[in-house]
Design a protein around this motif. Structure first.
Motif, PDB file in Angstrom:
ATOM      1  N   VAL A  80       0.834  -1.207   0.000  1.00  7.36           N
ATOM      2  CA  VAL A  80       0.000   0.000   0.000  1.00  7.36           C
ATOM      3  C   VAL A  80       0.864   1.250   0.000  1.00  7.36           C
ATOM      4  O   VAL A  80       0.501   2.272  -0.602  1.00  7.36           O
ATOM      5  CB  VAL A  80      -0.960  -0.034   1.202  1.00  7.36           C
ATOM      6  CG1 VAL A  80      -1.637   1.322   1.399  1.00  7.36           C
ATOM      7  CG2 VAL A  80      -2.012  -1.117   1.008  1.00  7.36           C
ATOM      8  N   LYS A  81       2.018   1.191   0.662  1.00  6.48           N
ATOM      9  CA  LYS A  81       2.905   2.354   0.674  1.00  6.48           C
ATOM     10  C   LYS A  81       3.429   2.683  -0.718  1.00  6.48           C
ATOM     11  O   LYS A  81       3.772   3.846  -0.984  1.00  6.48           O
ATOM     12  CB  LYS A  81       4.081   2.100   1.621  1.00  6.48           C
ATOM     13  CG  LYS A  81       3.701   2.117   3.092  1.00  6.48           C
ATOM     14  CD  LYS A  81       4.925   1.898   3.962  1.00  6.48           C
ATOM     15  CE  LYS A  81       4.541   1.935   5.437  1.00  6.48           C
ATOM     16  NZ  LYS A  81       5.735   1.727   6.311  1.00  6.48           N
ATOM     17  N   VAL A  82       3.502   1.696  -1.595  1.00  8.69           N
ATOM     18  CA  VAL A  82       3.953   1.962  -2.962  1.00  8.69           C
ATOM     19  C   VAL A  82       2.976   2.890  -3.686  1.00  8.69           C
ATOM     20  O   VAL A  82       3.376   3.753  -4.474  1.00  8.69           O
ATOM     21  CB  VAL A  82       4.125   0.634  -3.719  1.00  8.69           C
ATOM     22  CG1 VAL A  82       4.518   0.886  -5.170  1.00  8.69           C
ATOM     23  CG2 VAL A  82       5.173  -0.236  -3.034  1.00  8.69           C
ATOM     24  N   PHE A  83       1.682   2.735  -3.376  1.00  8.63           N
ATOM     25  CA  PHE A  83       0.650   3.545  -4.026  1.00  8.63           C
ATOM     26  C   PHE A  83       0.195   4.695  -3.138  1.00  8.63           C
ATOM     27  O   PHE A  83      -0.939   5.162  -3.256  1.00  8.63           O
ATOM     28  CB  PHE A  83      -0.553   2.667  -4.371  1.00  8.63           C
ATOM     29  CG  PHE A  83      -0.224   1.533  -5.281  1.00  8.63           C
ATOM     30  CD1 PHE A  83      -0.206   1.708  -6.655  1.00  8.63           C
ATOM     31  CD2 PHE A  83       0.081   0.279  -4.765  1.00  8.63           C
ATOM     32  CE1 PHE A  83       0.094   0.658  -7.508  1.00  8.63           C
ATOM     33  CE2 PHE A  83       0.382  -0.787  -5.605  1.00  8.63           C
ATOM     34  CZ  PHE A  83       0.396  -0.593  -6.976  1.00  8.63           C
ATOM     35  N   SER A  84       1.062   5.151  -2.240  1.00  9.96           N
ATOM     36  CA  SER A  84       0.671   6.235  -1.329  1.00  9.96           C
ATOM     37  C   SER A  84       0.472   7.564  -2.040  1.00  9.96           C
ATOM     38  O   SER A  84      -0.287   8.417  -1.587  1.00  9.96           O
ATOM     39  CB  SER A  84       1.729   6.395  -0.224  1.00  9.96           C
ATOM     40  OG  SER A  84       2.996   6.696  -0.792  1.00  9.96           O
ATOM     41  N   LEU A  85       1.151   7.769  -3.164  1.00  6.22           N
ATOM     42  CA  LEU A  85       1.022   9.028  -3.910  1.00  6.22           C
ATOM     43  C   LEU A  85      -0.100   8.992  -4.943  1.00  6.22           C
ATOM     44  O   LEU A  85      -0.322   9.990  -5.635  1.00  6.22           O
ATOM     45  CB  LEU A  85       2.343   9.356  -4.623  1.00  6.22           C
ATOM     46  CG  LEU A  85       3.565   9.535  -3.706  1.00  6.22           C
ATOM     47  CD1 LEU A  85       4.802   9.834  -4.537  1.00  6.22           C
ATOM     48  CD2 LEU A  85       3.317  10.651  -2.691  1.00  6.22           C
ATOM     49  N   MET A  86      -0.776   7.872  -5.018  1.00  6.02           N
ATOM     50  CA  MET A  86      -1.886   7.775  -5.963  1.00  6.02           C
ATOM     51  C   MET A  86      -3.142   8.413  -5.378  1.00  6.02           C
ATOM     52  O   MET A  86      -3.110   8.968  -4.272  1.00  6.02           O
ATOM     53  CB  MET A  86      -2.140   6.300  -6.312  1.00  6.02           C
ATOM     54  CG  MET A  86      -0.938   5.585  -6.895  1.00  6.02           C
ATOM     55  SD  MET A  86      -0.397   6.247  -8.477  1.00  6.02           S
ATOM     56  CE  MET A  86      -1.776   5.726  -9.497  1.00  6.02           C
ATOM     57  N   LYS A  87      -4.211   8.345  -6.116  1.00  7.75           N
ATOM     58  CA  LYS A  87      -5.475   8.941  -5.690  1.00  7.75           C
ATOM     59  C   LYS A  87      -5.976   8.245  -4.430  1.00  7.75           C
ATOM     60  O   LYS A  87      -6.019   7.012  -4.368  1.00  7.75           O
ATOM     61  CB  LYS A  87      -6.508   8.808  -6.812  1.00  7.75           C
ATOM     62  CG  LYS A  87      -7.848   9.445  -6.483  1.00  7.75           C
ATOM     63  CD  LYS A  87      -8.803   9.277  -7.656  1.00  7.75           C
ATOM     64  CE  LYS A  87     -10.167   9.871  -7.309  1.00  7.75           C
ATOM     65  NZ  LYS A  87     -11.131   9.706  -8.429  1.00  7.75           N
ATOM     66  N   PRO A  88      -6.366   8.991  -3.384  1.00  3.87           N
ATOM     67  CA  PRO A  88      -6.839   8.344  -2.149  1.00  3.87           C
ATOM     68  C   PRO A  88      -8.093   7.506  -2.411  1.00  3.87           C
ATOM     69  O   PRO A  88      -9.001   7.922  -3.126  1.00  3.87           O
ATOM     70  CB  PRO A  88      -7.139   9.525  -1.219  1.00  3.87           C
ATOM     71  CG  PRO A  88      -6.340  10.660  -1.769  1.00  3.87           C
ATOM     72  CD  PRO A  88      -6.286  10.457  -3.244  1.00  3.87           C
ATOM     73  N   GLY A  89      -8.126   6.360  -1.827  1.00  2.00           N
ATOM     74  CA  GLY A  89      -9.270   5.469  -1.972  1.00  2.00           C
ATOM     75  C   GLY A  89      -9.256   4.612  -3.217  1.00  2.00           C
ATOM     76  O   GLY A  89     -10.216   3.854  -3.451  1.00  2.00           O
TER      77      GLY A  89
END
Length: 355
Positions: A80-89
């Motif tokens: 999940v930390k890999v996609f931390s900069l992606m759109k929330p949710g």
């Protein structure tokens, strides 16, 4: 003539027997004797051989399952930390797929290649095909036996990875579509009731399997019982690789903190301060200063009021709030009931009338 022939034959047979008794046996006589008695000896040994009863610690098996869950949670947190900069949710919509992907990775690099899962490795456990172990009948330590077959591995993947994914998606889809509402059509409601019955049957079967597991120590889950995949020790001379000292300290600290969180709101801080004030140091120097401070907030009152009848100084807001919260409020210094409040040099305010 007949008597002569009988005598001659008897004498010849006696001479032959005497010659046989005196002559040594052939060289391969012991080999023939061994071959004749070998089947009887093997059948006797097999009848006398008893299977060694092995007892696998139930705590080890439960801890291994818990460690596998924690390992999946750690991998999920890192992913999940890999996609931390992606759109929330964004990952919330694909949470079921993410869990299935992580479970597949764990299965691919552990069970599929005949290796234990991370939790089983820490608990010194491995999977064994119980059907093949029972068919062999030859035991030495009770831990022998081949690993899982290819069919067992595939069915394990289908049940754990695919089954959990399909069930999670079906539950989320039915809840989102509100199949259980009375306003839905009859087919949707029937499917909803069917899902609930299947879930109830599975929970009841799991509870029954838990009772059997606690009794016999075999098959901690329904999937393992269906596949006859039993957990046994990987090495008979290896101890558990997990130390429970840190866990014990953590449990003690959690229980202690929960007790404090339960008891501290029930304690009155002002009464504790009044109880400890006689034991404090420098009573002579601080006695005059304490008389001028508000006993509740321990500050110099900006709007000083006197509590009647004890004539002690309080802040207006502190005294008014305590009297409103507790009609039978007692003075923090003398423990006398406060019936009214008076501003210094002003009029008396009757608390009973205002409340």
């Amino acid at each position: 003539m007949e008597r002569r022939t009988l005598a001659s034959t008897s004498s010849s047979s006696s001479s032959i027997s005497s010659n046989n008794n005196n002559s040594p046996p052939p060289e391969d006589a012991w080999i023939n004797t061994y071959r004749n008695f070998l089947p009887q000896w093997q059948s006797f040994a097999a009848s006398q051989q008893l299977a060694i009863p092995i007892v696998i610690s139930r705590v080890n098996q439960v801890d291994a399952a818990r460690l596998d869950i924690e390992m999946s949670a750690m991998l999920k947190e890192q992913l999940v930390k890999v996609f931390s900069l992606m759109k929330p949710g964004m990952l919330f919509q694909y949470e079921a797929e993410l869990d299935a992907f992580l479970e597949f990775l764990i299965w691919r690099f552990s069970i599929w290649v005949d290796k234990p899962t991370p939790g089983n490795a820490l608990m010194n456990l491995r999977y064994r095909d119980e059907r093949a172990a029972e068919a062999r009948g030859k035991v030495r330590t009770g831990l022998e036996g081949p690993g899982l077959t290819v069919a067992q591995k595939l069915w394990y993947c289908v049940a754990t990875v695919g089954g959990q994914y399909v069930w999670a998606r079906l539950q989320s889809f039915s809840a989102f579509r509100r199949w259980g509402d009375s306003e839905q059509r009859s087919l949707a409601r029937r499917i909803w009731f069917l899902i609930q019955r299947i879930e109830g049957f599975y929970k009841a079967a799991s509870f029954g399997n838990l009772l059997l597991f606690l009794y016999s120590g075999r098959y901690r889950s329904l999937i393992e019982r269906f596949l006859r995949a039993r957990l046994v020790y990987g090495s008979p001379n290896m101890n558990r690789a997990v130390s429970f000292e840190y866990m014990n300290r953590q449990l003690v600290w959690n229980e202690f903190s929960e007790m404090l969180l339960l008891l501290l709101p029930l304690l009155n801080s002002s009464s504790i301060k009044n109880f400890l004030r006689p034991f404090s140091k420098d009573k002579s120097s601080s006695s005059t200063e304490d008389e001028n401070l508000c006993p509740i907030c321990q500050a110099n009152p900006s709007i000083p009021f006197l509590a009647l009848p004890c004539q002690h100084r309080y802040c207006y807001y502190c005294l008014r709030t305590r009297c409103s919260a507790a009609p039978s409020f007692r003075c923090c210094r003398c423990n006398e009931p406060v019936v009214a409040m008076q501003r210094q040099g002003g009029s008396i305010s009757n608390l009973a009338q205002k409340q």
